[in-house]
Design a protein around this motif. Structure first.
Motif, PDB file in Angstrom:
ATOM      1  N   SER A 306     -59.454  45.647 -81.307  1.00 37.75           N
ATOM      2  CA  SER A 306     -58.941  46.553 -80.278  1.00 37.75           C
ATOM      3  C   SER A 306     -57.516  46.991 -80.581  1.00 37.75           C
ATOM      4  O   SER A 306     -57.066  48.024 -80.070  1.00 37.75           O
ATOM      5  CB  SER A 306     -58.979  45.864 -78.904  1.00 37.75           C
ATOM      6  N   SER A 331     -64.091  49.932 -75.536  1.00 38.95           N
ATOM      7  CA  SER A 331     -64.516  49.896 -76.944  1.00 38.95           C
ATOM      8  C   SER A 331     -63.643  50.816 -77.791  1.00 38.95           C
ATOM      9  O   SER A 331     -63.236  50.456 -78.902  1.00 38.95           O
ATOM     10  CB  SER A 331     -65.988  50.296 -77.064  1.00 38.95           C
ATOM     11  N   TYR A 337     -66.193  52.960 -73.213  1.00 32.76           N
ATOM     12  CA  TYR A 337     -67.156  51.994 -72.688  1.00 32.76           C
ATOM     13  C   TYR A 337     -66.403  50.677 -72.447  1.00 32.76           C
ATOM     14  O   TYR A 337     -65.769  50.134 -73.369  1.00 32.76           O
ATOM     15  CB  TYR A 337     -68.313  51.792 -73.667  1.00 32.76           C
ATOM     16  N   THR A 339     -66.021  47.122 -72.453  1.00 35.40           N
ATOM     17  CA  THR A 339     -66.738  45.993 -73.058  1.00 35.40           C
ATOM     18  C   THR A 339     -66.497  44.693 -72.290  1.00 35.40           C
ATOM     19  O   THR A 339     -67.437  43.924 -72.063  1.00 35.40           O
ATOM     20  CB  THR A 339     -66.293  45.823 -74.519  1.00 35.40           C
ATOM     21  N   TYR A 340     -65.256  44.462 -71.891  1.00 36.62           N
ATOM     22  CA  TYR A 340     -64.944  43.202 -71.191  1.00 36.62           C
ATOM     23  C   TYR A 340     -63.923  43.477 -70.091  1.00 36.62           C
ATOM     24  O   TYR A 340     -62.987  44.268 -70.278  1.00 36.62           O
ATOM     25  CB  TYR A 340     -64.369  42.142 -72.154  1.00 36.62           C
ATOM     26  N   LEU A 371     -70.376  51.182 -68.358  1.00 37.54           N
ATOM     27  CA  LEU A 371     -70.341  49.730 -68.569  1.00 37.54           C
ATOM     28  C   LEU A 371     -71.684  49.145 -68.164  1.00 37.54           C
ATOM     29  O   LEU A 371     -72.491  49.806 -67.498  1.00 37.54           O
ATOM     30  CB  LEU A 371     -69.207  49.083 -67.761  1.00 37.54           C
TER      31      LEU A 371
END
Length: 419
Positions: A306, A331, A337, A339-340, A371
């Motif tokens: 990242s 992402s 998107y 991701t976490y 997501l």
């Protein structure tokens, strides 16, 4: 009228009857008899020592002879036969004044100069028994403090420990301060190097700070001073309890002449107040971010890549001092998107996830954000508040990722925030 009130002759010039009234009145006139007149008023011809209120004929006389006899019996040096009130009172007052000085010499005095004395061991035990006999819930705060202090004093007395010194005693005489240590001479090479500096780079100069010049772009986005998490409240209670135990129990064992560096009071760390800071992900954050993601999702997660995809737009990290308490990662700024998004355990209900999602959306305007979220994850309510809508239900989406013992559902919703 009692005999003590009747004027014996014209020498009692301070009292004159009123013709139109049964009562008597005082007339302020100077007497000529002097000392003889005062003695006659003090004791009459019958030898009776009495006192009455002039001007009130209906009140009976009050005799002071029983009081004089009693006081004279207590003091053998006074003759009760011919003693006057002044003789007896003078001896008694001198005796009790001496006794009062002896008692006050045994007392200690507080800051206001009021005398006080310490309780004996039997008096302390009786008071402790009275307080413990009552219910703990019925004790007031002051009574509970007194009970605790009495128990501490009993512990000190049992183990023959010295009592704590509440305030340092001033020295009997002023003493001179120790001479200040002589400063070492500066290194000539360092001075020569400083003198050789003729110009200062603009980025390190005072002028750059005045003009607002920033060399390195700060990754900090915002700071929240109002958020309070359960972990912060718990740590504050633990520190307050530890400080109370240390100052209330350990300091009583502290010797007055103990070294300042070894003093138990130095063991208490004064905690400073800090905000929850939101900033861009950096390489220093990666170990703590990976730990949060491993605990929240599954092991093996690595988000080091990242840092290569414009982290100023794709990452946001929540920090409390040097502790990472949350992270949100896209992402990439092109795919957008999520991701976490995770928050450290114990930092819930502090609006950390809401703030991270808000900054992540604002950093990527005019782009749809998607997501996946587990079907029974409470984060679904958070995404709904920001306008995310479910577009697809996927069965077994997390089958290969979640632990078999995990309470999260293996099924997932695909959400989209349309811009």
């Amino acid at each position: 009228m009692p005999a003590s009130l009747e004027p014996e002759d014209e020498s009692f010039e301070g009292w004159t009857p009123d013709d139109g009234d049964n009562d008597a009145a005082y007339v302020d006139k100077p007497t000529r008899r002097g000392r003889s007149g005062r003695k006659r008023r003090k004791k009459n011809d019958d030898g009776d020592t009495s006192c009455a209120i002039p001007g009130s004929s209906f009140l009976p006389a009050v005799s002071l002879q029983p009081l004089l006899d009693f006081l004279a019996s207590k003091h053998a040096s006074v003759d009760s036969e011919d003693a006057t009130f002044d003789d007896v009172a003078g001896s008694v007052l001198a005796h009790y004044a001496k006794r009062r000085d002896e008692l006050e010499a045994q007392y200690e005095r507080d800051d206001l100069g009021r005398p006080y004395s310490l309780l004996s061991s039997s008096e302390e035990n009786n008071l402790i028994g009275i307080l413990e006999a009552r219910s703990r819930s019925s004790l007031t705060v002051a009574e509970a403090i007194v009970l605790r202090k009495l128990k501490v004093q009993g512990h000190l007395r049992t183990h023959n420990l010295p009592r704590p010194l509440l305030r340092p005693k001033p020295p009997a005489a002023l003493v001179g301060l120790p001479p200040a240590p002589r400063r070492p001479e500066p290194d000539p090479e360092v001075l020569r190097a400083l003198y050789d500096v003729r110009t200062t780079p603009y980025r390190s100069s005072f002028l750059s700070r005045l003009n607002g010049f920033v060399v390195h772009r700060s990754p900090v986005v915002t700071a929240d001073w109002e958020a309070r998490s359960p972990w912060m409240d718990l740590m504050e209670d633990i520190r307050a309890h530890y400080a109370l135990k240390l100052y209330g129990l350990l300091l009583i064992l502290e010797r007055p002449n103990a070294d300042e560096q070894s003093s138990p009071s130095r063991a208490v760390v004064q905690e400073s107040v800090a905000p929850i800071t939101y900033m861009t992900l950096t390489a220093e954050h990666l170990p703590q971010v990976h730990d949060i993601l491993h605990r929240s999702f599954w092991s093996g997660i690595d988000v080091s890549d990242s840092l290569q995809h414009v982290p100023e737009k794709a990452t946001i990290v929540a920090m409390y001092k040097c502790l990472v308490v949350g992270c949100a990662i896209l992402s990439s700024p092109i795919e957008t998107y999520i991701t976490y998004l995770a928050v450290r355990a114990g930092w819930e209900n502090a609006q950390i996830a809401t703030a991270m999602l808000f900054h992540l959306i604002n950093r990527n305007p005019n782009k749809d954000i998607t997501l996946h979220v587990s079907a029974n994850n409470p984060a679904m309510l958070l995404y709904n508040r920001f306008g995310f809508k479910a577009e697809e239900f996927i069965v077994g989406f997390y089958e290969d990722y979640l632990d078999p013992q995990s309470r999260l559902s293996k099924n997932a919703f695909r959400l989209r925030l349309r811009r």
